[in-house]
Structures are given as C-alpha cells and as structure tokens.
Enzyme design. Structure first.
Site, PDB file in Angstrom:
ATOM      1  N   HIS A 120       9.933 -14.288  -5.804  1.00 19.01           N
ATOM      2  CA  HIS A 120       8.715 -13.896  -6.524  1.00 19.01           C
ATOM      3  C   HIS A 120       7.585 -13.876  -5.482  1.00 19.01           C
ATOM      4  O   HIS A 120       6.591 -14.587  -5.606  1.00 19.01           O
ATOM      5  CB  HIS A 120       8.440 -14.845  -7.691  1.00 19.01           C
ATOM      6  CG  HIS A 120       7.559 -14.271  -8.759  1.00 19.01           C
ATOM      7  ND1 HIS A 120       7.935 -14.161 -10.078  1.00 19.01           N
ATOM      8  CD2 HIS A 120       6.302 -13.763  -8.711  1.00 19.01           C
ATOM      9  CE1 HIS A 120       6.949 -13.625 -10.786  1.00 19.01           C
ATOM     10  NE2 HIS A 120       5.936 -13.382  -9.978  1.00 19.01           N
ATOM     11  N   ASN A 138       9.186  -6.327 -16.766  1.00 18.53           N
ATOM     12  CA  ASN A 138       7.873  -6.936 -16.993  1.00 18.53           C
ATOM     13  C   ASN A 138       6.961  -5.849 -17.535  1.00 18.53           C
ATOM     14  O   ASN A 138       6.786  -4.816 -16.901  1.00 18.53           O
ATOM     15  CB  ASN A 138       7.303  -7.501 -15.691  1.00 18.53           C
ATOM     16  CG  ASN A 138       8.135  -8.669 -15.161  1.00 18.53           C
ATOM     17  OD1 ASN A 138       8.979  -9.205 -15.874  1.00 18.53           O
ATOM     18  ND2 ASN A 138       7.879  -9.058 -13.929  1.00 18.53           N
TER      19      ASN A 138
HETATM   20  C1  FCB Z   1       3.193  -9.640 -12.694  1.00 23.10           C
HETATM   21  C2  FCB Z   1       3.678 -10.762 -11.814  1.00 23.10           C
HETATM   22  C3  FCB Z   1       3.265 -12.132 -12.282  1.00 23.10           C
HETATM   23  C4  FCB Z   1       1.859 -12.138 -12.850  1.00 23.10           C
HETATM   24  C5  FCB Z   1       1.676 -11.023 -13.855  1.00 23.10           C
HETATM   25  C6  FCB Z   1       0.314 -10.990 -14.496  1.00 23.10           C
HETATM   26  O1  FCB Z   1       3.091  -8.473 -11.943  1.00 23.10           O
HETATM   27  O2  FCB Z   1       5.069 -10.754 -11.715  1.00 23.10           O
HETATM   28  O3  FCB Z   1       3.424 -13.027 -11.230  1.00 23.10           O
HETATM   29  O4  FCB Z   1       0.943 -12.092 -11.831  1.00 23.10           O
HETATM   30  O5  FCB Z   1       1.937  -9.792 -13.250  1.00 23.10           O
END
Ligand code: FCB
Length: 472
Positions: free
Chosen positions: A128, A299
């Site tokens: 990450h 995501n």
């Molecule tokens: C994503 C990231 C996470 C967080 C969210 C808001 O892109 O994976 O770490 O910052 O956005």
C-alpha cells in the site's frame, strides 16, 4: 419524515459475504524508526517542502504500532468479519533486500494472531505504497529489479503468516502509484515523467503476476488478488472530442489494468497513444500478469466526468460533494461492477475501499457524521443492485476504520468511521460507525433466523433521519 427519505429492503447478503473495515500501514502506524524499521518513500516525500498540504508526516499518525490492541478491540466492537490492513515493507525488510527485521515481522504476527483471537479475518495487503526508500535510490518501480525484490517480500510474508491469512493482496491501486507517483508527481516518490510512470506500471503488474505464480508454486492456499482504483468515465457532452477523450481516460484507468489481468495484453489504443512512452515488455511478461487470481478488489469513491475542454467543474453536477471535492455518485459503483462482470471473466469481486471525507465535529463525545453514514448506506445499496444484476460480490469494506494520514492532504481530510483526536490519540465511534454496527447486527440476525433482510432508510437529508436498519 422528510420527503427525500427512501426506504429500501436490501437483500439478506449471502452468509459468506464479508463485511470489513480497511486501513493502511503508513496512514496509521507512526513509529517510523522503531525497532529497526527503515525509511519508506513516503517518509522521504513528506520532508519535501510543500509536498503535504498541512506540512505533516507519518511520524506519529494514529500511533497504531503502540495502540494496536485497542484498535483491534474497536474493530471487534463494530462486529465486522474482516480487517483489511497493509504491511510496511521497510518495517519487515528495511532496505527492501538483504536482512529481514525480526521485530517488524513479530509486529505483524501479533496483529494477525490478535485478529484471529477476536475472530476477525485478516486481509493483508503487501504494497500500500510505502516502498523501502533504498529501493527507490535504485529506480523504485521503474527498475525491473524491484519486481524480484517484491516477489521475495511476498514469499517472506507468506511463509511467515500465510497459513493464518484470509487473503493476500499484492498491490493497492497500481494506477495511483504509477501515475500520481511517477507522472504527475503529487505522491511519493514525486517523479514527473510519463515514460518512467508507464515502465513503473508495467513492473507493478509484472511483480503482481510473478508473486502469484511464486506463492502458488510454493503450495500456499491463501486466496490471492490485486486491488484497483476504478471509476466509470462519463463524457461531459456527446461531442466527438469529449467521447474520444473519455474512451482514452477509461483506457488509461480501467482497461490498462483489466486487459492485461484478464486478456493478457495492454489495450492497443492506449499503447498507440503513449507512443515512445509505452513500457518495454519482455517475452513472457504478459502471460505472468494474466495468471488467474482468486479475487479482485475495487476501490470506489466517485465517477469521473471527462471534457475535452479541460477539467470538469464538479460543482456543476448539482450533487453532494465530499470534503475531497469528489461527487457523491453511488450508482456509479453499480455501473462499474456490472461492466467489469460483463466485459471480463472476473473472479469474485470485493469493494475493498469505499467511504467519504467530510468535515466532522466532535461534540459531547459524539460525531454526527450523517453525510458519511448515508454515503456508506447508499453505496452498500449500490452493491446490492449489482448483485441483483448477477455480479458475484464477495465483500464490502469501509475506508476507513480510523481518521488517518490522507497522503498529500495530510491530516486535514477525515475518512474514519472512528474519530481520532490527534492530540490525545483518543478514539471515538462516529455515528457512521454506530450505524454500520447496527446494520451488521441486523444482517447477522437475519442470517441466523433465515428471516427477512433489514430495511434501510436511505436519505440525502443527512441530518434529518436515522438511517438505522429497522426490522419490519
Ligand atoms: C485510496 C487509497 C487509500 C485512501 C483513500 C481515500 O486511493 O487507497 O489509502 O487514501 O484513497
């Protein structure tokens, strides 16, 4: 009851559907040099003047390395099935190659065992974003050597913890790492060069595929996958220029990742557009990248609207806008999931992150974050819509468990369902967390009784109605 309130009977989600909350190492851990941890590219980037909006860094963050037990108790209290977290590569192997750091490995082992003791499934992410700084000195993701260092890292973590993990994600959001880190340079390592970015993106994808192959060859049975940040792309108008640009942007964000994973090739139109900036690909690379996976994580935060005239004015949408300046657009999640299911032979899908930054006010021990609560409820409803259209969804995870270090925005943006007071490190469940807990209780009760699913009240009138699930 306000006119805008919408009652919706959500399906009883399948018994095996996994509900979770997510965080990442750099955003919550702090303790950047404790017990032999090495620097990551984000430690270094934060020291560049002007890189972080509020001039902050990850040195303290949520002090999770000290407070992890308290944090696991919070997670338990929410009643989720799973916790998605990441390992800091430079905490476990400080230089990215060479000696491993026993104390760093012990930390994650305790964390995993602590989750299992609380009956919470550990969903581990290897990358990450916090690459060991020493690897960046040798080119970072633009260097092919980093691919092999990543495979070793994946093997080391899996040998130590694999038997106790519910899931391993190789990379979180390779688009963000490559484009924001190496092309626009607004994220670590702060490079601004498109050809370097595209080579980095290829190495990220290759390292994913080779890691999956290596872990399978070693006989590990832990489910393996990758997490992509995706959005539907909508053209601002029907003008040919807008439509053409929209197709290109969709190519760069979605097809650039989905095509190699599921079709074994980068999209021709994007390769042609990149010209000399297209990455060097060696024979066998695409076969490695398309190694079958057990799951795919998405995501989702918003859609993108594309105009050939320049950036689209989000305020013209007439929709609610979050504190990040992102339009609230739940139906985009349904559209995206259905499209992925339709266009690609995807494995079971997770929403691995979804949530909103809003301005919160802690008053008398409460945070009435009804915008965030409604945001989450409406997106869960969007997942249910996708499932009704035949998409195989395996789970949903809220971003984020805690307010935390939001990368280049520093601590100014709060995404947590749990409020963190950065002076005292005191944690307070916001109303969104209380709602999520109630919702999960109702889901579980419905599961156990094989009874009706809870009805949810969904509303845009975020301060007017309680969105608690009600049994009827
Ligand atoms: C994503 C990231 C996470 C967080 C969210 C808001 O892109 O994976 O770490 O910052 O956005």
């Amino acid at each position: 009851m306000p006119a805008q309130a919408i009652y919706r009977r959500l399906p009883r989600f399948p018994d095996e559907f996994v509900w979770g909350v997510a965080t990442s190492a750099f955003q919550i851990e702090g303790a950047p040099t404790l017990d032999g941890k090495g620097p990551s590219i984000w430690d270094t980037f934060c020291r560049q003047p002007g890189a972080i909006a509020d001039g902050s860094n990850g040195d303290v963050a949520c002090e999770h390395v000290r407070r992890w037990q308290e944090d696991l108790d919070l997670i338990k209290d929410l009643g989720v099935d799973a916790y998605r977290f990441s390992v800091s590569w430079p905490r476990v192997r400080p230089g990215g190659s060479g000696a491993w750091n026993a104390k760093g490995l012990d930390f994650y082992e305790q964390l995993v065992d602590g989750l299992l003791a609380r009956d919470i499934k550990p969903y581990l992410t290897l990358n990450h974003w916090d690459l060991p700084d020493e690897l960046q000195q040798q080119g970072g993701w633009a260097s092919r050597d980093t691919v092999h260092r990543f495979v070793e890292y994946a093997q080391g973590i899996t040998q130590r913890l694999g038997d106790r993990l519910a899931s391993i994600t190789t990379h979180n959001e390779p688009w963000v790492i490559a484009v924001l880190g190496y092309e626009t340079g607004i994220f670590a390592p702060g490079i601004k060069d498109r050809a370097t970015a595209m080579q980095a993106t290829h190495h990220l994808m290759l390292s994913h595929g080779l890691a999956v192959q290596a872990l399978r060859a070693e006989g590990h049975a832990t489910p393996l996958g990758i997490v992509l940040n995706l959005s539907p792309m909508h053209a601002a108008t029907d003008a040919p220029q807008d439509l053409e640009k929209t197709r290109l942007e969709d190519g760069r964000l979605l097809r650039w990742y989905m095509d190699p994973l599921f079709k074994g090739a980068y999209p021709d139109d994007v390769v042609a557009y990149l010209g000399d900036d297209a990455p060097t690909v060696q024979s066998g690379d695409m076969a490695a990248i398309s190694t079958p996976m057990d799951f795919l994580g998405v995501n989702y935060y918003s859609r993108s609207v594309i105009s050939a005239q320049g950036p689209w004015d989000v305020n013209s949408s007439g929709r609610e806008i979050t504190d990040m300046g992102w339009e609230v657009y739940p139906e985009g999640l349904t559209e995206l999931l259905v499209r992925m299911h339709r266009d690609y032979p995807v494995p079971p899908l997770y929403v691995t992150e979804n949530g909103g930054a809003f301005k919160d006010h802690l008053q008398d021990g409460r945070v009435h974050d009804h915008q965030r609560r409604d945001f989450i409820a409406r997106h869960i409803s969007a997942v249910a819509d996708a499932m009704e259209q035949g998409v195989h969804m395996a789970g949903y995870m809220v971003w984020s468990l805690l307010d935390n270090f939001e990368w280049a925005s520093g601590f100014e943006k709060r995404f947590g369902i749990v409020h963190v007071d950065y002076t005292t490190q005191c944690r307070t469940l916001k109303d969104s967390a209380l709602w999520y807990r109630d919702f999960l209780r109702a889901q579980k009760a419905a599961r156990q009784n094989r009874g009706p699913a809870p009805t949810m009240v969904l509303s845009n009138q975020h301060n007017a109605v309680a969105a608690a699930p009600v049994q009827d």
